[in-house]
Scaffold this motif. Structure first.
Motif, PDB file in Angstrom:
ATOM      1  N   LYS A   1       6.923 -80.555 -35.086  1.00  0.00           N
ATOM      2  CA  LYS A   1       6.145 -79.481 -34.471  1.00  0.00           C
ATOM      3  C   LYS A   1       7.044 -78.809 -33.428  1.00  0.00           C
ATOM      4  O   LYS A   1       6.831 -78.915 -32.217  1.00  0.00           O
ATOM      5  CB  LYS A   1       4.879 -80.051 -33.823  1.00  0.00           C
ATOM      6  CG  LYS A   1       3.766 -79.042 -33.654  1.00  0.00           C
ATOM      7  CD  LYS A   1       2.455 -79.742 -33.324  1.00  0.00           C
ATOM      8  CE  LYS A   1       1.394 -78.762 -32.877  1.00  0.00           C
ATOM      9  NZ  LYS A   1       0.847 -77.957 -33.982  1.00  0.00           N
TER      10      LYS A   1
ATOM     11  N   ASN B   1      -6.842 -80.481 -38.193  1.00  0.00           N
ATOM     12  CA  ASN B   1      -5.862 -80.514 -37.103  1.00  0.00           C
ATOM     13  C   ASN B   1      -6.457 -81.285 -35.935  1.00  0.00           C
ATOM     14  O   ASN B   1      -7.642 -81.662 -35.967  1.00  0.00           O
ATOM     15  CB  ASN B   1      -5.305 -79.124 -36.745  1.00  0.00           C
ATOM     16  CG  ASN B   1      -6.155 -78.310 -35.809  1.00  0.00           C
ATOM     17  OD1 ASN B   1      -6.987 -78.814 -35.070  1.00  0.00           O
ATOM     18  ND2 ASN B   1      -5.939 -77.003 -35.846  1.00  0.00           N
TER      19      ASN B   1
ATOM     20  N   LEU C   1       5.430 -82.734 -47.397  1.00  0.00           N
ATOM     21  CA  LEU C   1       6.018 -81.961 -46.294  1.00  0.00           C
ATOM     22  C   LEU C   1       7.486 -82.302 -46.083  1.00  0.00           C
ATOM     23  O   LEU C   1       8.002 -82.205 -44.975  1.00  0.00           O
ATOM     24  CB  LEU C   1       5.223 -82.214 -45.008  1.00  0.00           C
ATOM     25  CG  LEU C   1       3.728 -81.877 -45.069  1.00  0.00           C
ATOM     26  CD1 LEU C   1       3.079 -82.102 -43.710  1.00  0.00           C
ATOM     27  CD2 LEU C   1       3.509 -80.429 -45.519  1.00  0.00           C
TER      28      LEU C   1
ATOM     29  N   ALA D   1       3.795 -82.157 -39.862  1.00  0.00           N
ATOM     30  CA  ALA D   1       3.088 -83.397 -40.205  1.00  0.00           C
ATOM     31  C   ALA D   1       2.053 -83.672 -39.126  1.00  0.00           C
ATOM     32  O   ALA D   1       2.340 -84.295 -38.110  1.00  0.00           O
ATOM     33  CB  ALA D   1       4.081 -84.555 -40.327  1.00  0.00           C
ATOM     34  N   GLY D   2       0.837 -83.194 -39.337  1.00  0.00           N
ATOM     35  CA  GLY D   2      -0.213 -83.261 -38.328  1.00  0.00           C
ATOM     36  C   GLY D   2      -0.688 -84.674 -38.050  1.00  0.00           C
ATOM     37  O   GLY D   2      -0.715 -85.530 -38.942  1.00  0.00           O
TER      38      GLY D   2
ATOM     39  N   THR E   1      -2.673 -84.014 -50.564  1.00  0.00           N
ATOM     40  CA  THR E   1      -2.176 -83.138 -49.499  1.00  0.00           C
ATOM     41  C   THR E   1      -0.710 -82.819 -49.782  1.00  0.00           C
ATOM     42  O   THR E   1       0.015 -83.644 -50.345  1.00  0.00           O
ATOM     43  CB  THR E   1      -2.384 -83.784 -48.107  1.00  0.00           C
ATOM     44  OG1 THR E   1      -2.120 -82.807 -47.094  1.00  0.00           O
ATOM     45  CG2 THR E   1      -1.482 -84.990 -47.890  1.00  0.00           C
TER      46      THR E   1
ATOM     47  N   GLY F   1       6.738 -77.535 -43.175  1.00  0.00           N
ATOM     48  CA  GLY F   1       5.401 -77.876 -42.721  1.00  0.00           C
ATOM     49  C   GLY F   1       5.413 -78.778 -41.501  1.00  0.00           C
ATOM     50  O   GLY F   1       6.452 -79.320 -41.121  1.00  0.00           O
TER      51      GLY F   1
ATOM     52  N   GLU G   1       0.334 -87.569 -51.720  1.00  0.00           N
ATOM     53  CA  GLU G   1       1.098 -86.611 -50.936  1.00  0.00           C
ATOM     54  C   GLU G   1       2.096 -86.059 -51.934  1.00  0.00           C
ATOM     55  O   GLU G   1       3.007 -86.772 -52.366  1.00  0.00           O
ATOM     56  CB  GLU G   1       1.824 -87.411 -49.844  1.00  0.00           C
ATOM     57  CG  GLU G   1       2.037 -86.705 -48.565  1.00  0.00           C
ATOM     58  CD  GLU G   1       2.645 -87.644 -47.527  1.00  0.00           C
ATOM     59  OE1 GLU G   1       2.533 -88.881 -47.678  1.00  0.00           O
ATOM     60  OE2 GLU G   1       3.258 -87.126 -46.588  1.00  0.00           O
TER      61      GLU G   1
ATOM     62  N   THR H   1      -3.239 -75.583 -39.455  1.00  0.00           N
ATOM     63  CA  THR H   1      -3.928 -76.765 -39.985  1.00  0.00           C
ATOM     64  C   THR H   1      -3.153 -77.341 -41.164  1.00  0.00           C
ATOM     65  O   THR H   1      -2.333 -76.651 -41.781  1.00  0.00           O
ATOM     66  CB  THR H   1      -5.335 -76.391 -40.515  1.00  0.00           C
ATOM     67  OG1 THR H   1      -5.195 -75.387 -41.526  1.00  0.00           O
ATOM     68  CG2 THR H   1      -6.241 -75.881 -39.412  1.00  0.00           C
ATOM     69  N   ASN H   2      -3.441 -78.593 -41.486  1.00  0.00           N
ATOM     70  CA  ASN H   2      -2.969 -79.173 -42.738  1.00  0.00           C
ATOM     71  C   ASN H   2      -4.078 -79.048 -43.765  1.00  0.00           C
ATOM     72  O   ASN H   2      -5.250 -78.905 -43.431  1.00  0.00           O
ATOM     73  CB  ASN H   2      -2.564 -80.638 -42.550  1.00  0.00           C
ATOM     74  CG  ASN H   2      -1.268 -80.787 -41.766  1.00  0.00           C
ATOM     75  OD1 ASN H   2      -1.251 -81.334 -40.671  1.00  0.00           O
ATOM     76  ND2 ASN H   2      -0.173 -80.290 -42.331  1.00  0.00           N
TER      77      ASN H   2
ATOM     78  N   GLU I   1       0.454 -75.511 -46.172  1.00  0.00           N
ATOM     79  CA  GLU I   1      -0.491 -75.775 -45.069  1.00  0.00           C
ATOM     80  C   GLU I   1      -1.120 -74.473 -44.630  1.00  0.00           C
ATOM     81  O   GLU I   1      -0.773 -73.403 -45.138  1.00  0.00           O
ATOM     82  CB  GLU I   1       0.259 -76.418 -43.893  1.00  0.00           C
ATOM     83  CG  GLU I   1       1.363 -75.539 -43.320  1.00  0.00           C
ATOM     84  CD  GLU I   1       2.313 -76.269 -42.369  1.00  0.00           C
ATOM     85  OE1 GLU I   1       2.200 -77.496 -42.208  1.00  0.00           O
ATOM     86  OE2 GLU I   1       3.183 -75.589 -41.794  1.00  0.00           O
TER      87      GLU I   1
ATOM     88  N   ARG J   1      -3.883 -85.156 -39.980  1.00  0.00           N
ATOM     89  CA  ARG J   1      -3.538 -85.393 -41.387  1.00  0.00           C
ATOM     90  C   ARG J   1      -3.200 -86.868 -41.606  1.00  0.00           C
ATOM     91  O   ARG J   1      -3.694 -87.511 -42.546  1.00  0.00           O
ATOM     92  CB  ARG J   1      -2.338 -84.509 -41.763  1.00  0.00           C
ATOM     93  CG  ARG J   1      -1.733 -84.748 -43.150  1.00  0.00           C
ATOM     94  CD  ARG J   1      -0.577 -83.769 -43.341  1.00  0.00           C
ATOM     95  NE  ARG J   1       0.085 -83.922 -44.644  1.00  0.00           N
ATOM     96  CZ  ARG J   1       1.131 -84.704 -44.868  1.00  0.00           C
ATOM     97  NH1 ARG J   1       1.620 -85.453 -43.887  1.00  0.00           N
ATOM     98  NH2 ARG J   1       1.685 -84.749 -46.070  1.00  0.00           N
TER      99      ARG J   1
END
Lengths: 271, 271
Positions: free
Chosen positions: A139, A235, A191, A197-198, A188, A195, A217, A176-177, A172, A201
């Motif tokens: 992030k 999220n 990633l 990785a929330g 999902t 993306g 995944e 949000t994911n 995503e 999530r």
């Protein structure tokens, strides 16, 4: 704002976060005066710092600053932003970085409560995500792609836009994911190339596995979304939003497995 | 620093440049107290703002601020950074952005003068550039890839690192554009998917065409670099650097066409 532990509104103009997006952030829900999923957010922040070569901030120090920034507020959204600080010559990082910390408590995002129960309307964005395994999952502060994607619509009734990457994989939402629900379980996007990785999530995937709900995944393409039984978004601030409409097509918002919603609530996330 | 025309060291902590890298910058050489290639930099800044949806700053106003920031200095490097300013909700840009402007004059970069005449040592970076046509060419503030690439070496005698994109094309240096010289003319990587379209790169291409030197802008792969007669690097602060060594292999630094060097000097760039 709390900047490096001091209440002030401004940050150093030479900070590398401003000049290069050289840093990362976490956004946490605050409930009952406490930041939710603190451990998960701290773990992701530390992992992101390690990958970017930024010294990992002391968690106890951050906790004290978070408590101070939250003050007497019962609810809200806490943003924790960490940069590599000042220094270095051009892009070259300084040998001994002194990271800058910013804490910001905001009121809740103010989304309609019905979005959680009755679901949200979602669109497909034209803006693509670029692929770079070296940055995937983090992030970090390089968020122009999200900014440009979110600028594609102004209708306040559209809650989110879904983004594909430059290789035509669905990745995503802008913030949000994404999860897809079908007869087999929940899916999902992978990633590993782009993306964020929330934390929510990760929590949803763990909870699903514990509940015996199959989770995959994997790469997802747009046509799979169009055939899905349902979709939901996650999220750390909103929790789970079922999708009730995708680009004008109605979807069943009652597809989120109940045990998942319960599990998310039980694990200290109660928005 | 000059922030929005005021001498101060700090910028608003909620600025979108810090939070999302939501902005762009220009780096200009200052010679004889004047910023070099002003018109080209202003044109690129305006084009970048248009592509990102940021209001284009008034050029006369920027010129006045640049003059003020330069003050009595004869030489140096002027950085002009423009962000979308504050506001909006999350990634969503505000409807009426009020851009933030930052001007910073630094002493020259202090590279050895021999680098311009005898050439530089260059390495290949492991860090890749991601592809996104929507951001390609813009000198925006999302520069983590350059930061991580530049962090790969500390040897002060290595002047630059070359970066490939995730599709194995050679794109540019961390802070320079790249030209390849062979028997046919000069070649520079196509920047339609990533990279920064440098002002000095544009000037060199124009000058070459006027001198009758064939120029191509096209995809380049690493093996072509290894077979090249020579390479040179450009940016607005250094001008032209011939490459004398690539990953330990000697290259002829005398390959930069003399008329090109003269043309760059004549066009108001005299470092």
């Amino acid at each position: 704002l709390l900047i490096d532990g001091e209440p002030r509104d401004r940050v150093p103009g030479r900070d590398r976060g401003l000049h290069y997006g050289d840093g990362l952030f976490e956004t946490l829900a605050v409930e009952d005066g406490r930041p939710c999923l603190w451990g998960r957010h701290m773990a992701r922040l530390a992992e992101g710092c390690r990958r970017l070569g930024i010294p990992v901030p002391d968690t106890a120090g951050l906790a004290a600053e978070a408590e101070r920034e939250i003050g007497g507020a019962a609810r809200g959204v806490l943003k924790i932003l960490v940069t590599r600080g000042r220094g270095g010559r051009g892009y070259a990082p300084p040998r001994e970085p002194r990271p800058m910390r910013l804490m910001e408590l905001s009121p809740g995002p103010g989304h309609p409560p019905s979005w959680r129960t009755r679901g949200v309307r979602v669109r497909r964005c034209g803006m693509r995500l670029s692929r770079n395994p070296a940055l995937a999952g983090i992030k970090h502060l390089n968020r122009l792609e999200q900014v440009l994607a979110r600028a594609e619509w102004t209708d306040p009734d559209i809650a989110e836009g879904l983004m594909l990457d430059t290789g035509d994989q669905v990745i995503e939402g802008t913030m949000t994911n994404l999860f897809l629900v079908d007869g087999e379980g929940i899916h999902t996007p992978d990633l590993s190339r782009c993306g964020v990785a929330g934390t929510m999530r990760a929590l949803v995937m763990e909870a699903a596995r514990e509940q015996g709900i199959p989770v995959s995944e994997r790469p997802l393409c747009w046509s799979e979304l169009e055939r899905a039984r349902g979709l939901f978004l996650t999220n750390a601030v909103i929790g789970i939003w079922p999708v009730r409409e995708l680009d004008g097509r109605a979807l069943d918002p009652q597809v989120v497995p109940g045990p998942l919603i319960d599990a998310v609530r039980e694990r200290g996330f109660i928005p």
